[in-house]
Motif scaffolding. Structure first.
Motif, short mmCIF file in Angstrom:
data_model
loop_
_atom_site.label_atom_id
_atom_site.label_comp_id
_atom_site.label_asym_id
_atom_site.label_seq_id
_atom_site.Cartn_x
_atom_site.Cartn_y
_atom_site.Cartn_z
N GLU A 173 0.82 -1.20 0.00
CA GLU A 173 0.00 0.00 0.00
C GLU A 173 0.86 1.26 0.00
O GLU A 173 0.52 2.27 -0.63
CB GLU A 173 -0.94 0.02 1.21
N PHE A 174 1.99 1.22 0.70
CA PHE A 174 2.89 2.37 0.73
C PHE A 174 3.51 2.60 -0.64
O PHE A 174 3.62 3.75 -1.10
CB PHE A 174 3.99 2.16 1.78
N ILE A 175 3.91 1.53 -1.32
CA ILE A 175 4.49 1.64 -2.65
C ILE A 175 3.45 2.16 -3.63
O ILE A 175 3.73 3.05 -4.46
CB ILE A 175 5.05 0.29 -3.12
N ARG A 176 2.23 1.65 -3.55
CA ARG A 176 1.16 2.14 -4.42
C ARG A 176 0.87 3.61 -4.15
O ARG A 176 0.56 4.38 -5.08
CB ARG A 176 -0.11 1.31 -4.20
N TYR A 177 1.00 4.02 -2.90
CA TYR A 177 0.80 5.42 -2.53
C TYR A 177 1.81 6.32 -3.23
O TYR A 177 1.47 7.39 -3.76
CB TYR A 177 0.92 5.56 -1.01
N LEU A 178 3.08 5.89 -3.28
CA LEU A 178 4.12 6.68 -3.94
C LEU A 178 3.95 6.69 -5.45
O LEU A 178 4.31 7.66 -6.11
CB LEU A 178 5.51 6.14 -3.58
N VAL B 272 3.06 2.15 9.34
CA VAL B 272 4.24 2.84 8.81
C VAL B 272 4.17 4.32 9.14
O VAL B 272 5.17 4.94 9.52
CB VAL B 272 4.36 2.63 7.29
N HIS B 273 2.98 4.90 8.99
CA HIS B 273 2.77 6.31 9.33
C HIS B 273 3.21 6.59 10.77
O HIS B 273 3.92 7.56 11.04
CB HIS B 273 1.30 6.65 9.13
N GLN B 274 2.80 5.71 11.69
CA GLN B 274 3.15 5.90 13.10
C GLN B 274 4.63 5.66 13.34
O GLN B 274 5.26 6.37 14.14
CB GLN B 274 2.32 4.95 13.98
N GLN B 275 5.22 4.70 12.62
CA GLN B 275 6.66 4.46 12.76
C GLN B 275 7.46 5.69 12.35
O GLN B 275 8.45 6.05 13.01
CB GLN B 275 7.08 3.27 11.89
N ILE B 276 7.06 6.33 11.27
CA ILE B 276 7.77 7.54 10.82
C ILE B 276 7.67 8.62 11.89
O ILE B 276 8.67 9.27 12.23
CB ILE B 276 7.19 8.05 9.49
N LYS B 277 6.49 8.81 12.45
CA LYS B 277 6.31 9.82 13.50
C LYS B 277 7.17 9.50 14.71
O LYS B 277 7.80 10.39 15.31
CB LYS B 277 4.84 9.90 13.89
N LYS C 46 15.40 18.26 4.85
CA LYS C 46 15.13 18.21 6.30
C LYS C 46 13.63 18.09 6.55
O LYS C 46 12.86 18.95 6.14
CB LYS C 46 15.68 19.47 6.96
N CYS C 47 13.24 17.02 7.24
CA CYS C 47 11.82 16.77 7.54
C CYS C 47 11.61 16.75 9.05
O CYS C 47 12.18 15.92 9.75
CB CYS C 47 11.37 15.44 6.95
N SER C 48 10.77 17.66 9.53
CA SER C 48 10.49 17.74 10.96
C SER C 48 9.18 17.08 11.33
O SER C 48 8.86 16.97 12.51
CB SER C 48 10.47 19.22 11.41
N GLU C 49 8.41 16.66 10.34
CA GLU C 49 7.17 15.93 10.59
C GLU C 49 6.83 15.05 9.40
O GLU C 49 7.39 15.19 8.32
CB GLU C 49 6.02 16.90 10.95
N VAL C 50 5.93 14.13 9.63
CA VAL C 50 5.70 13.04 8.68
C VAL C 50 5.21 13.52 7.32
O VAL C 50 5.60 12.97 6.28
CB VAL C 50 4.73 12.00 9.29
N ASN C 51 4.38 14.56 7.28
CA ASN C 51 3.86 15.01 6.00
C ASN C 51 4.96 15.57 5.09
O ASN C 51 4.86 15.51 3.87
CB ASN C 51 2.78 16.08 6.20
N GLU C 52 6.00 16.12 5.68
CA GLU C 52 7.12 16.60 4.87
C GLU C 52 7.86 15.43 4.22
O GLU C 52 8.34 15.54 3.10
CB GLU C 52 8.06 17.43 5.76
N VAL C 53 7.91 14.30 4.92
CA VAL C 53 8.49 13.10 4.32
C VAL C 53 7.68 12.68 3.11
O VAL C 53 8.23 12.40 2.03
CB VAL C 53 8.53 11.95 5.36
N TYR C 54 6.35 12.67 3.25
CA TYR C 54 5.48 12.28 2.13
C TYR C 54 5.64 13.24 0.95
O TYR C 54 5.67 12.81 -0.21
CB TYR C 54 4.02 12.26 2.57
N LEU C 55 5.73 14.52 1.22
CA LEU C 55 5.87 15.50 0.14
C LEU C 55 7.14 15.26 -0.66
O LEU C 55 7.12 15.25 -1.90
CB LEU C 55 5.86 16.92 0.72
#
Length: 338
Positions: free
Chosen positions: A46-51, A103-108, A139-148
């Motif tokens: 699901e994460f790969i499909r998301y990307l 995975v979302h929680q792991q990143i956080k 530089k990512c300080s929160e999870v949404n920046e990682v996704y972006l």
């Protein structure tokens, strides 16, 4: 009139050599010389499909603190209820909280543990997507920046294609962020266990590097001989290193296969392949590189000018997002009427 052409030297690269450069394969052996990292693997489908899907779907704004990512997804006044309703209507789309919450929680959790991080997949960092964050870095300080960053990067898409081709597990690497001085990043080319060339990575002129060249070469030679060769399974490879002041310790940033797909920077691959001399070159920019200043790094991955300008101003990105939304709504209305 005759023209001489250089023969393109053969440079085979095996599947095993490429897989040896996957971050999780080599990181355990080089922890002492590498920024602190956490690896999430294997990533769910699901994460790969998301990307791989079109567009960028982020969690509702109340989940994250970043002003930048909040305005990106909250420009039309969406409430959590509206977001969930839209998610049900678009069931084919992958969304972080719905489809890969673990995975979302792991990143956080990792960001909470390490502080700001820089992400990468098996091989590549999304360095070509720094335009999408207001700090213009990875530089990512929160999870949404990682996704972006991951969603906006062509390098990440290349990793996905290569991973599918090799049929290997995907992984997300989160490395503890620290500000690198680009003048002190170097790429070392190693063939058959010997250094055949070293290139400055940032192609701008730094006058203070030239008197230090011999000192740097001694450090690089020792690092390759004492650290890399005993621990890495291949004898030909390319490494990216960082040598901060006071120029006493070499830090390993990445390992790349010794193949033409790896950028030779100030060399040509024919030079590196056919190198047979005793002493190699440490190549540095010898004068101000006006052409370099006139262009932006990763220019092959440039985006429209309005997007670049907007990325520097949260208010501008809000306006741009509103325009995109209106355009999408108009297109949807036209589609529904047909």
């Amino acid at each position: 009139m005759t023209t001489d052409y250089a023969v393109l030297s053969d440079l085979p690269c095996s599947k095993e050599q490429i897989e040896n450069c996957i971050y999780s394969k080599w990181y355990p052996a080089f922890k002492r010389f590498t920024p602190k990292s956490r690896i999430i693997k294997p990533l769910p489908n699901e994460f790969i499909r998301y990307l791989e899907q079109d567009g960028i779907k982020l969690p509702p704004p109340e989940h994250e603190a970043s002003v930048y990512t909040r305005v990106t997804i909250d420009h039309d006044g969406n409430t959590r209820e509206n977001w969930e309703k839209q998610g049900k209507q678009e069931s084919d789309e992958m969304r972080p909280i719905e489809h890969f919450l673990q995975v979302h929680q792991q990143i956080k959790d990792i960001i909470q543990e390490l502080g700001p991080v820089t992400p990468k997949l098996n091989w590549s960092s999304p360095r070509d997507a720094t335009w999408i964050l207001p700090n213009n870095t990875t530089k990512c300080s929160e999870v949404n920046e990682v996704y972006l960053l991951l969603n906006a990067s062509n390098y990440i898409m290349h990793d996905l294609e290569l991973g599918h081709e090799l049929n290997c597990e995907f992984e997300l690497v989160l490395r503890q962020w620290f500000a690198l001085n680009p003048a002190l990043e170097f790429r070392i080319f190693v063939k058959d266990g010997k250094v055949v060339g070293v290139s400055q990575r940032d192609l701008n002129y730094y006058h203070y590097l030239h008197p230090l060249a011999d000192q740097f070469k001694n450090l690089f030679d020792r690092f390759v001989k004492e650290v890399m060769i005993p621990r890495f399974p291949d004898k030909s490879f390319v490494i990216d290193v960082y040598l901060p002041r006071p120029f006493e310790k070499v830090y390993l940033i990445d390992i790349n296969p010794f193949t033409r797909k790896t950028d030779p920077l100030l060399f040509s691959w024919n030079e590196l392949i056919n190198f047979e001399a005793e002493g190699y070159d440490l190549r540095l920019i010898s004068e101000n590189n006006i052409g370099r200043f006139a262009s932006k790094e990763h220019s092959e991955n440039q985006v429209p000018r309005d997007v670049v300008d907007a990325s520097l101003d949260p208010n501008a990105i809000r306006e741009l997002a509103e325009k995109w939304t209106k355009l999408l709504e108009q297109q949807q209305a036209e589609s529904d009427s047909e």
